[in-house]
Design a protein around this motif. Structure first.
Motif: not given
Length: 183
Positions: A135-136, A138-144
């Motif tokens: 994933r991008s 940004k998506v990884e940070r949001l999911q984390q």
């Protein structure tokens, strides 16, 4: 597309986006004049080469409004290097929403962690299996951030159970349902 189109005049500000001729099968590109809100052209595909060629034929372009995709960004860079590129309204609001959501999630996780009672030393936190990075960022940070918030909520429930609070009281304090607490 078979119908003749009016010749395109001066269009200093354009918006470019893709659309589907047939759902999921054949895609095209639509170009709209941002000042008059009229369609300027429809391209038969959504490749950067055709979009860049169209923009190169219109040296008056000063502004290109586009989505977050890389193809139209490189097409605008190649075909209209003098133009300023910006995100369209939809993607601007989407970016803002994602940023605010991530910020709120991180702050909520920190608040839950700060307000939960201390856990006993024999309590082991849940190990999280590493996920493949497809994933991008940004998506990884949001999911984390979501994971951290859920973990903080879980640890708060465990700590409140350890001090003897009832399930309904824990549910009310943490802000989740009683059935979730009892699981």
């Amino acid at each position: 597309m078979a119908l003749p189109t009016e010749p395109v005049g001066q269009a200093p500000q354009i918006s470019i986006d893709d659309f589907s001729f047939r759902r999921g099968r054949k895609f095209g590109t639509i170009i709209v004049d941002l000042q008059t809100h009229k369609m300027l052209d429809v391209l038969p595909d959504r490749t950067k080469d055709s979009a860049a060629a169209w923009m190169a034929a219109h040296p008056e372009i000063e502004l290109v409004s586009r989505d977050r995709g890389g193809d139209y960004a490189s097409a605008a860079t190649t075909g209209a290097p003098q133009a300023v590129q910006c995100a369209d309204r939809f993607h601007m609001l989407k970016n803002l929403g994602e940023a605010v959501e991530g910020c709120i999630t991180r702050h909520l996780a920190a608040k839950r962690k700060a307000h939960s009672p201390d856990l006993p030393e024999d309590h082991q936190p849940i190990e999280q299996a590493p996920r493949p990075a497809r994933r991008s960022p940004k998506v990884e940070r949001l999911q984390q951030a979501y994971r951290e918030e859920r973990l903080a909520r879980y640890e708060q429930v465990i700590a409140l159970r350890m001090i003897g609070m009832s399930h309904p009281a824990i549910a009310e304090r943490v802000g989740i349902s009683d059935s979730t607490v009892s699981q």
